[in-house]
Design an enzyme around this catalytic site. Structure first.
Site, short mmCIF file in Angstrom:
data_model
loop_
_atom_site.label_atom_id
_atom_site.label_comp_id
_atom_site.label_asym_id
_atom_site.label_seq_id
_atom_site.Cartn_x
_atom_site.Cartn_y
_atom_site.Cartn_z
N LEU A 1 0.92 -1.17 0.00
CA LEU A 1 0.00 0.00 0.00
C LEU A 1 0.95 1.21 0.00
O LEU A 1 1.86 1.15 0.74
CB LEU A 1 -0.93 -0.02 1.04
CG LEU A 1 -1.67 0.09 2.15
CD1 LEU A 1 -2.20 0.09 2.92
CD2 LEU A 1 -2.59 0.74 2.19
N ILE B 1 4.49 3.15 7.27
CA ILE B 1 5.87 3.00 6.82
C ILE B 1 5.98 1.84 5.83
O ILE B 1 5.75 0.68 6.18
CB ILE B 1 6.84 2.85 8.03
CG1 ILE B 1 8.28 2.75 7.56
CG2 ILE B 1 6.43 1.74 8.96
CD1 ILE B 1 9.31 2.91 8.67
N GLU B 2 6.33 2.19 4.60
CA GLU B 2 6.32 1.21 3.50
C GLU B 2 7.50 1.43 2.56
O GLU B 2 8.27 2.37 2.71
CB GLU B 2 5.03 1.33 2.71
CG GLU B 2 3.76 1.25 3.54
CD GLU B 2 2.55 1.28 2.65
OE1 GLU B 2 2.53 0.52 1.65
OE2 GLU B 2 1.61 2.04 2.94
N ALA B 3 7.57 0.55 1.55
CA ALA B 3 8.53 0.67 0.46
C ALA B 3 9.95 0.87 1.00
O ALA B 3 10.36 0.19 1.95
CB ALA B 3 8.11 1.80 -0.49
#
Length: 338
Positions: A23, A157-159
């Site tokens: 997401l 918190i992603e990628a």
């Protein structure tokens, strides 16, 4: 298309699919007919049940109309990003205050509701990466907290922000500072998951948070499970949260019951980004029932913008792609009291 793949005015679609999640003043008033028909509701913990509302694309619904139609009082406003440096802006482009985002927040509060501001998401420049130190990052978080007198924040918190160990530690250190300066602030940390619990990066975040003594609520995004085909999304969500609970219990030395009360999840309504994954209204009701039985600290979904039907086929930025009534998911979420 969920928050991990948002196409804002200045950001391009990311095609990456990861294990998962590829997401957030005072007592609330009673603005809606739903509230007026019964006793005045007590104030829920800030961020407990706010669906994500994104003003960066499509036709976002009018928040106060949603409040009247569903009884929801909390919203998670997405996303606070970097302007290219260590300065927070909505989507990295819209001014922190004075624009549509602030006017929306003001209208929500005037109607008796409140907001959680979410930092991050899948695409765009992340403050955790652009701020060169934990102190600078804490300063960026504080600027937003002060601007809106927030009671809760969500760190989605992603990628590359979550995959870098240095950045993970920077975020944890900055949140510790922010929490110390704002002891009443609810801090939610939201990240991807497998069907059985957090990814290695998610587990590491919890471990670093516990080692730092960070008082946070931890949430997983149980969808986009990496090409597994048809998935029982209600069962997978429960299994993923059980796994998160086990991680939090182990790292924070908590009982199972206490750990459940420090964790939660953010689902995706209707078609997810992964073929074969569909979260139905019935699935979401089952998830919320599970959350109620364990008193989870946060339940949400991506996104309010999509909480309406769009006919046959997959969902998109502005609809779920399934047969449903307008705001069906939000109505379910409005009934969650922890």
């Amino acid at each position: 298309m969920h928050r991990k793949r948002i196409v804002s005015a200045l950001s391009a679609l990311s095609a990456a699919v990861v294990v998962s999640g590829a997401l957030t003043a005072g007592a609330y008033a009673t603005p809606s007919k739903h509230a007026a028909e019964g006793a005045a509701p007590t104030a829920a913990p800030s961020g407990l049940n706010g669906p994500y509302l994104y003003l960066g694309w499509g036709s976002p619904p009018k928040a106060t109309s949603v409040m009247s139609a569903t009884g929801i009082r909390q919203f998670t406003m997405a996303f606070m990003l970097s302007d290219g440096g260590c300065n927070p802006k909505w989507d990295g482009t819209r001014a922190l205050t004075g624009g549509t985002d602030q006017s929306t927040i003001n209208s929500i509060r005037s109607a008796g509701g409140d907001v959680t501001v979410s930092f991050g998401g899948w695409s765009g420049n992340k403050l955790g990466e652009k701020c060169s130190s934990a102190g600078a990052l804490a300063g960026a978080y504080q600027k937003v907290v002060d601007a809106y007198k927030l009671k809760s924040i969500d760190i989605d918190i992603e990628a590359t922000e979550v995959s870098n160990a240095t950045v993970r530690q920077r975020v944890i250190d900055a949140l510790k500072t922010t929490k110390t300066k704002n002891p009443g602030l609810k801090v939610y940390v939201t990240f991807g998951t497998t069907t059985t619990g957090p990814t290695a990066d998610g587990k590491d975040l919890v471990k670093r948070g516990a080692a730092k003594g960070l008082d946070a609520e931890w949430a997983v995004m149980p969808f986009d499970f990496g090409g597994q085909g048809s998935v029982d999304m209600a069962a997978a969500t429960k299994s993923a949260v059980d796994g998160l609970k086990n991680t939090v219990a182990s790292e924070y030395k908590l009982s199972s019951d206490a750990a459940y009360r420090k964790v939660g999840f953010s689902s995706m309504n209707g078609h997810t980004d992964q073929a074969g994954e569909i979260v139905s209204v019935a699935d979401f009701k089952s998830m919320v029932s599970y959350a109620t039985s364990h008193h989870l600290s946060r339940v949400s979904f991506w996104s309010l913008n999509r909480d309406r039907k769009c006919g046959s086929g997959g969902g998109g930025d502005a609809c779920s792609g399934i047969e449903q009534g307008t705001y069906d998911f939000t109505k379910v979420l409005a009934g969650y009291n922890g």
